[in-house]
Motif scaffolding. Structure first.
Motif, PDB file in Angstrom:
ATOM      1  N   GLY A  88      -1.642 -29.707  -7.845  1.00  0.00           N
ATOM      2  CA  GLY A  88      -0.512 -29.415  -6.970  1.00  0.00           C
ATOM      3  C   GLY A  88      -0.740 -29.769  -5.523  1.00  0.00           C
ATOM      4  O   GLY A  88       0.049 -29.370  -4.649  1.00  0.00           O
ATOM      5  N   ALA A  89      -1.786 -30.534  -5.230  1.00  0.00           N
ATOM      6  CA  ALA A  89      -2.018 -30.965  -3.857  1.00  0.00           C
ATOM      7  C   ALA A  89      -0.891 -31.898  -3.421  1.00  0.00           C
ATOM      8  O   ALA A  89      -0.618 -32.898  -4.095  1.00  0.00           O
ATOM      9  CB  ALA A  89      -3.361 -31.677  -3.745  1.00  0.00           C
ATOM     10  N   PRO A  90      -0.202 -31.595  -2.321  1.00  0.00           N
ATOM     11  CA  PRO A  90       0.961 -32.397  -1.917  1.00  0.00           C
ATOM     12  C   PRO A  90       0.573 -33.765  -1.377  1.00  0.00           C
ATOM     13  O   PRO A  90      -0.190 -33.885  -0.420  1.00  0.00           O
ATOM     14  CB  PRO A  90       1.630 -31.543  -0.836  1.00  0.00           C
ATOM     15  CG  PRO A  90       0.561 -30.630  -0.341  1.00  0.00           C
ATOM     16  CD  PRO A  90      -0.399 -30.420  -1.459  1.00  0.00           C
ATOM     17  N   LEU A  91       1.111 -34.793  -2.007  1.00  0.00           N
ATOM     18  CA  LEU A  91       0.816 -36.167  -1.634  1.00  0.00           C
ATOM     19  C   LEU A  91       1.726 -36.606  -0.494  1.00  0.00           C
ATOM     20  O   LEU A  91       2.946 -36.465  -0.562  1.00  0.00           O
ATOM     21  CB  LEU A  91       1.007 -37.075  -2.848  1.00  0.00           C
ATOM     22  CG  LEU A  91       0.571 -38.531  -2.714  1.00  0.00           C
ATOM     23  CD1 LEU A  91      -0.943 -38.629  -2.567  1.00  0.00           C
ATOM     24  CD2 LEU A  91       1.043 -39.330  -3.922  1.00  0.00           C
ATOM     25  N   VAL A  92       1.128 -37.150   0.541  1.00  0.00           N
ATOM     26  CA  VAL A  92       1.882 -37.704   1.666  1.00  0.00           C
ATOM     27  C   VAL A  92       2.121 -39.192   1.454  1.00  0.00           C
ATOM     28  O   VAL A  92       3.201 -39.709   1.716  1.00  0.00           O
ATOM     29  CB  VAL A  92       1.144 -37.454   2.992  1.00  0.00           C
ATOM     30  CG1 VAL A  92       1.855 -38.159   4.152  1.00  0.00           C
ATOM     31  CG2 VAL A  92       1.018 -35.961   3.264  1.00  0.00           C
TER      32      VAL A  92
END
Length: 345
Positions: free
Chosen positions: A76-80
């Protein structure tokens, strides 16, 4: 990052870790970074950029990073961004705060304010992963340089490893850093990224005695330039031609970055023919030398034998970028996962 990755992966594999954090918050220097986790496109390019590094560790990063990045996204690490915007590298940019939060959810409880002492003793029943962020604070203090990392990575993991009989790598005097506004009194953690004066390739560079430094055109990261500034006392002047003020850097135009430097207290002086001189300081982000490990993140004795139950990841381990510059976050991710998987197996 390395410790949180190791703890998160360990839980997935059925191991319940105890996570001790020396600082007053989790995330270490990862939380202060741009969030780009990257590798060189091939082992050959990695070797060319970091010629004194351990090819086994470099190969592990090249081969394992892409799957490890998928693992971060699955947490769930938010991708930029799915690209680094650097033709030399491949990788992904994550939101640092969101990345830290995703790892915290997966890692479980983190006990803050807990410095590493002489206990626990590593062994087959109580394995220990050292992930204390290297020794940038100590190195900066000893060499009278500015610091661009968390405030507590003093070398606790290095000291523990040495006391346990570990070997160290080459490059113990090397570091990754940036040229930052000088003096450093008016910038802090919130300015670590966008106040970096990353336009040395466009400048003429002079030390405090007025001697000009040679700028290597192949030093794309400018880490070699920063280390040369450090060797000459830690301060320098960047002289920039007015025609280059509109050129882009990773953090805006040269003019915008210089304006931030001035607002942060750096000396910015007008010179002949419209040139600007900007006072910069070499600032240490992380150390490059460290404990010797193998591809499974096991800490090694000088004879190459693994120390039973002792592992290191991130920049507590050295050897993967010696003689150059590579992603500390990539090493933290790859060898944090490797430590957990070795312990679980």
């Amino acid at each position: 990052m390395a410790g949180l990755c190791a703890a998160s992966r360990a839980r997935e594999l059925g191991v319940t870790p105890t996570v001790l954090e020396k600082g007053d918050r989790p995330g270490g220097s990862m939380l202060l970074s741009s969030g780009v986790v990257w590798r060189y496109r091939s082992l050959e390019e990695f070797r060319r950029e970091c010629p004194n590094g351990d090819p086994r560790l470099q190969q592990a990063i090249v081969e394992r990073l892409d799957d490890a990045l998928d693992w971060l996204e699955a947490l769930g690490a938010p991708l930029v961004s799915a690209e680094t915007e650097n033709p030399r590298t491949v990788g992904r940019r994550f939101d640092p705060r969101g990345l830290t939060d995703a790892l915290l959810r997966a890692a479980g409880d983190v006990q803050t304010g807990r410095a590493l002492g002489s206990d626990p003793r590593p062994g087959p029943e109580e394995p220990l992963v050292l992930a204390t962020g290297g020794f940038p604070v100590r190195l900066a203090r000893e060499r009278r340089l500015a610091i661009r990392s968390n405030a507590w990575s003093e070398g606790d993991g290095l000291d523990f490893g040495l006391a346990s009989g570990a070997a160290t790598t080459a490059g113990m005097d090397e570091f990754y850093g940036r040229a930052m506004p000088a003096p450093p009194a008016k910038w802090g953690e919130d300015e670590f990224v966008d106040h970096a004066q990353l336009y040395g390739q466009l400048a003429r560079v002079f030390d405090e005695d007025g001697n000009e430094l040679a700028v290597d055109p192949n030093d794309w990261s400018e880490n070699g330039l920063v280390q040369e500034i450090a060797r000459r006392g830690g301060r320098a002047w960047y002289l920039i031609n007015p025609d280059d003020l509109g050129r882009e850097t990773p953090y805006g135009t040269v003019a915008e970055v210089i304006e931030r430097a001035g607002l942060a207290g750096a000396a910015v002086e007008d010179r002949d023919e419209g040139a600007l001189a900007v006072h910069v300081a070499a600032a240490v982000t992380h150390t490059i030398g460290g404990l010797t490990i193998d591809e499974r993140a096991r800490v090694l004795e000088p004879n190459g034998k693994p120390i039973e139950g002792l592992y290191a990841a991130g920049v507590d381990a050295g050897g993967w970028s010696t003689g150059g510059y590579a992603s500390g976050l990539a090493a933290a991710l790859v060898f944090g996962l490797a430590a957990a998987e070795t312990i679980a197996s």
